[in-house]
Design an enzyme around this catalytic site. Structure first.
Site, mmCIF file in Angstrom:
data_model
loop_
_atom_site.group_PDB
_atom_site.id
_atom_site.type_symbol
_atom_site.label_atom_id
_atom_site.label_comp_id
_atom_site.label_asym_id
_atom_site.label_seq_id
_atom_site.Cartn_x
_atom_site.Cartn_y
_atom_site.Cartn_z
ATOM 1 N N LYS A 202 -52.536 -5.670 32.649
ATOM 2 C CA LYS A 202 -52.929 -6.622 33.689
ATOM 3 C C LYS A 202 -54.419 -6.505 34.040
ATOM 4 O O LYS A 202 -55.142 -5.715 33.447
ATOM 5 C CB LYS A 202 -52.041 -6.406 34.925
ATOM 6 C CG LYS A 202 -50.534 -6.584 34.632
ATOM 7 C CD LYS A 202 -50.218 -7.972 34.211
ATOM 8 C CE LYS A 202 -48.752 -8.356 34.100
ATOM 9 N NZ LYS A 202 -47.754 -7.410 33.709
HETATM 10 C C1 LIG Z 1 -44.190 -12.518 35.128
HETATM 11 C C2 LIG Z 1 -43.882 -11.070 35.356
HETATM 12 N N1 LIG Z 1 -43.129 -10.731 36.419
HETATM 13 C C3 LIG Z 1 -42.824 -9.450 36.669
HETATM 14 C C4 LIG Z 1 -43.263 -8.421 35.865
HETATM 15 C C5 LIG Z 1 -42.866 -7.028 36.167
HETATM 16 O O1 LIG Z 1 -43.958 -6.208 36.476
HETATM 17 P P1 LIG Z 1 -43.909 -4.644 36.210
HETATM 18 O O2 LIG Z 1 -44.021 -4.401 34.749
HETATM 19 O O3 LIG Z 1 -45.098 -4.121 36.982
HETATM 20 O O4 LIG Z 1 -42.622 -4.134 36.773
HETATM 21 C C6 LIG Z 1 -44.050 -8.719 34.762
HETATM 22 C C7 LIG Z 1 -44.529 -7.642 33.896
HETATM 23 O O5 LIG Z 1 -45.169 -7.772 32.906
HETATM 24 C C8 LIG Z 1 -44.359 -10.079 34.481
HETATM 25 O O6 LIG Z 1 -45.097 -10.411 33.418
#
Ligand SMILES: Cc1ncc(COP(=O)(O)O)c(C=O)c1O
Length: 403
Positions: A202
């Protein structure tokens, strides 16, 4: 193929030399010496978790996204779960979301015992289509969960208008969109709750980590409790006040983000603007180069949007190609370009098919997008040479498979 027929234009997958010698991933973190020093400093301090760095990170984040409050979590997924809980989602209720996302967006609805209801996406941005949302509203609908796919903000104005008309809460999944703007407003300051992720690919990273931004003080208070077992005060507040007494007032989880990585987050936030500038530069270079490649459809940017470019997803115009997405994908990988695909639409995953009976064909726009999508490398640490390598590999592969 004999050695004499292998030229610079022979695809690596056909025995030619790859465009680059080393593999270029689709995303990668940037960590510098100041980041490392900040983490080491916390390791030498009294507080490894839930100490002063948490509040400092949250405050800096809230200011940057233009929200009154920001509450940190151990991941974007935990942050989504918290937002779904605080929105009051429960068994028998529904939240409308997009199939063109990572599974976590819909899973957070399931964590609450509620049902995710999908609405198809727009053909240009692959973001959820407000007209489709409207069609999916039922007496059981409690929330709408748009996703800012690839970092391009969802259509927040019509979505909020629908939500207000039906008394629904909007949880924006902005895990791709830290730093994006919609109609001149910052993502994080617009929806009822906006969720971010700090996974290493990210815009900034804390290893794992997430945040919910909100302007509602009641939501912020409940989010803080939810991440700390549902307890009304945290350990540091009790130590500062010289008190041992605490009360658990709701069923929460341990979703805390430690001070060790909040220190990393504080440092990384200082480079967010520079990271966004670089991502926008890379996107502009790609889009310009792909004007010349007729089988490639670059991502659309709507007039009201300033995307954060988490991903750069192209779509293939398969009518103009002699190969399908899988063949193109493999050919690019052989050139050492770390392409990826975002996303298999959520309803097509075996878990969702088995639990909800999806068979494919329910969301034609998302499904059509999926068969043609390829995410090209996109991260702020990419050099000009990396960008040129991607463009050269794309030109090489696409011309080889041009109809
Ligand atoms: C659109 C979206 N929502 C939620 C998440 C979940 O985030 P995390 O990996 O920090 O749990 C991601 C992770 O890549 C994502 O791309």
């Amino acid at each position: 193929m004999s050695a004499t027929t292998v030229s610079a234009q022979t695809l690596a997958i056909h025995g030619g030399s790859p465009v680059r010698a080393s593999f270029l991933p689709y995303g990668r973190q940037s960590v510098d010496e100041a980041d490392i020093a900040a983490v080491v400093e916390v390791l030498r301090s009294d507080w490894l978790t839930t100490g002063p760095k948490v509040a400092e990170f949250e405050e800096a984040f809230a200011v940057r996204v233009g929200a009154a409050h920001a509450v940190s979590f151990s991941s974007g997924t935990a942050a989504l779960h918290a937002a779904a809980s605080v929105a009051g989602l429960k068994a028998g209720e529904e939240a409308i979301t997009t199939p063109m996302t990572f599974a976590a967006t819909a899973n957070c609805v399931l964590y609450q015992g509620a049902t995710p209801v999908f609405a198809d996406v727009r053909g240009d941005t692959l973001n959820i289509d407000p007209e489709q949302i409207e069609k999916k509203i039922s007496p059981r609908t409690k929330a709408i969960l748009p996703v800012d796919y690839a970092g391009h903000p969802a259509e927040l104005a019509p979505i909020l208008e629908i939500a207000r008309r039906h008394g629904l809460i909007v949880i924006e999944d902005a895990c791709h969109a830290l730093g994006a703007e919609y109609s001149g407003r910052r993502v994080g300051s617009i929806a009822d709750m906006t969720v971010f992720s700090f996974h290493p690919v990210k815009h900034i990273t804390t290893g794992e980590g997430g945040m919910v931004a909100t302007n509602d003080p009641q939501f912020a208070e409940t989010l803080r409790r939810f991440r700390n077992h549902g307890i009304s005060s945290d350990a540091r507040q009790r130590q500062t006040a010289g008190q041992w007494h605490y009360e658990m007032v709701l069923l929460g989880f341990n979703y805390r983000l430690p001070d060790i990585v909040c220190a990393l987050g504080i440092q990384q936030m200082k480079r967010l603007d520079a990271n966004l500038v670089r991502r926008r530069e890379i996107a502009a270079l790609y889009t310009k180069a792909f004007q010349e490649i007729f089988s490639v459809i670059p991502p659309t940017v709507r007039a009201e949007a300033s995307p954060a470019w988490h991903l750069y997803p192209i779509r293939l115009d398969l009518k103009k190609l002699t190969a399908d997405r899988t063949q193109i994908f493999r050919a690019l990988r052989a050139e050492n370009i770390g392409v990826n695909v975002h996303y298999i639409p959520v309803h097509l995953h075996p878990y969702y098919r088995e639990r909800f009976g999806y068979k494919g064909g329910e969301f034609p726009m998302a499904e059509d997008g999926y068969t043609r999508l390829i995410s090209l490398p996109m991260f702020h640490g990419m050099s000009d040479q990396d960008v040129q390598d991607v463009i050269r590999a794309m030109t090489k592969v696409m011309s080889c498979f041009a109809r």
